[in-house]
Design an enzyme around this catalytic site. Structure first.
Site, PDB file in Angstrom:
ATOM      1  N   LYS A 111       0.836  -1.196   0.000  1.00  0.00           N
ATOM      2  CA  LYS A 111       0.000   0.000   0.000  1.00  0.00           C
ATOM      3  C   LYS A 111       0.874   1.249   0.000  1.00  0.00           C
ATOM      4  O   LYS A 111       1.826   1.352   0.776  1.00  0.00           O
ATOM      5  CB  LYS A 111      -0.921   0.008   1.220  1.00  0.00           C
ATOM      6  CG  LYS A 111      -2.024  -1.042   1.164  1.00  0.00           C
ATOM      7  CD  LYS A 111      -3.019  -0.745   0.060  1.00  0.00           C
ATOM      8  CE  LYS A 111      -4.147  -1.765   0.047  1.00  0.00           C
ATOM      9  NZ  LYS A 111      -5.139  -1.484  -0.991  1.00  0.00           N
ATOM     10  N   LYS A 220     -12.797  -8.006  -8.300  1.00  0.00           N
ATOM     11  CA  LYS A 220     -13.275  -8.603  -7.056  1.00  0.00           C
ATOM     12  C   LYS A 220     -14.675  -9.131  -7.311  1.00  0.00           C
ATOM     13  O   LYS A 220     -15.517  -8.424  -7.888  1.00  0.00           O
ATOM     14  CB  LYS A 220     -13.272  -7.565  -5.937  1.00  0.00           C
ATOM     15  CG  LYS A 220     -11.894  -7.016  -5.581  1.00  0.00           C
ATOM     16  CD  LYS A 220     -11.997  -5.943  -4.524  1.00  0.00           C
ATOM     17  CE  LYS A 220     -10.624  -5.502  -4.005  1.00  0.00           C
ATOM     18  NZ  LYS A 220      -9.818  -4.808  -5.033  1.00  0.00           N
TER      19      LYS A 220
END
Length: 335
Positions: A111, A220
């Site tokens: 991240k 997703k």
């Protein structure tokens, strides 16, 4: 929104169990993850759209849960998939300890662009990941749309020497992603661009392909309305795909495994190792990678193995249960 019968609201409410699970580290700004588990006739399903998502977004997640619990999932074309480790926006000094407890070490997603942090923090974190995992590992970064085009060019220029596999959603809009790809090409910066939010939260996810805004797509199952809809979208995009998760319990991760297992031509390790970010789960045998891989057999077992004791132990206060049931009622009306 589905090709199979949708259960009525009373059936869904009767099947719903709300949980709040503690996390090991802060991720996406949260330290606890709330989810609704649905006990369907074809196995447990998960419905866990993030709290800030609108009802129409939540309805797509519910369509995926209905497919998993009440429909039929596509047959797998592979029995196991590779999985990446996930490194939150932790200080560089915490990276080695974090990765020491992670079995999936061939690929890592790091991240970056965290609010309150600097590019120097990002470079230090990614540098440490590369050092710990070694030169052969695949390292990808995820900015969650946190950079402007100018910031993304600067950041990826600084990070490119660390041999990035790709940068996930470096900018917020599709137009910005397309502009960034051109800027990187002109500057000789060989970092591929992956679209995530521009696919799963877009009214027209195919714009990414039409505007040549990405080299690959991150998908997703839940935000796209289920495995069947995700496979259809990937086919229409015509771009390589990486299957990822949305900070799910093992039940939600199992749906991601079934999507990756059904995807033709899967070339990348998938972001389905996020179960390691949870300090507790709803199954006795959490769906965590073994030697960097997850199997369809274990995923299917997770959808059958929800633990009644965990559902009771991690049930939140009644105010939150009511909040989720009201939200479920609104989302059901949009199916």
């Amino acid at each position: 929104m589905s090709s199979h019968p949708t259960p009525d609201l009373d059936e869904l409410l009767a099947a719903a169990r709300v949980v709040r699970l503690p996390m090991r580290v802060r991720f996406r700004g949260v330290t606890e993850r709330e989810a609704v588990l649905l006990d369907g006739p074809h196995g447990w399903a998960e419905w866990a759209p993030f709290a800030e998502y609108a009802d129409r977004d939540a309805a797509r997640w519910l369509a995926a849960a209905v497919e998993a619990g009440w429909g039929r999932l596509p047959a797998p074309v592979r029995e196991e998939i590779g999985v990446n480790a996930t490194v939150p926006a932790v200080p560089a000094g915490d990276v080695e300890t974090l990765l020491s407890g992670v079995d999936a070490r061939r690929t890592a997603k790091v991240k970056v662009a965290e609010t309150g942090q600097s590019l120097r923090d990002d470079v230090a974190r990614v540098t440490e990941v590369r050092r710990v995992l070694g030169p052969a590992a695949r390292v990808r970064v995820d900015a969650n749309g946190g950079w402007t085009v100018e910031q993304a060019v600067s950041a990826l220029t600084a990070l490119a020497p660390l041999d990035l596999e790709y940068a996930e959603q470096p900018c917020r809009t599709v137009e910005e992603l397309a502009e960034l790809r051109l800027a990187l090409a002109r500057g000789g910066i060989g970092v591929p661009v992956a679209a995530d939010e521009s696919i799963r939260r877009a009214e027209d996810p195919l714009r990414v392909a039409r505007l040549a805004a990405a080299d690959l797509v991150v998908v997703k199952a839940a935000p796209l309305g289920g495995v069947g809809r995700a496979l259809e979208l990937i086919d229409r995009c015509g771009l390589p795909a990486v299957v990822s998760s949305a900070l799910d319990t093992s039940v939600g991760l199992a749906l991601g495994v079934r999507l990756a297992a059904a995807l033709p031509g899967l070339r990348h390790d998938c972001g389905l190792g996020t179960g390691a970010l949870l300090a507790a789960d709803v199954v006795g045998d959490p769906l965590l990678p073994v030697a960097g891989r997850l199997t369809v057999a274990r995923a299917d077992a997770a959808r059958e193995g929800v633990d009644a004791g965990a559902l009771a132990a991690y049930r939140p206060e009644e105010e939150r249960v009511t909040w989720w049931r009201d939200r479920l009622t609104r989302a059901h009306a949009l199916l």
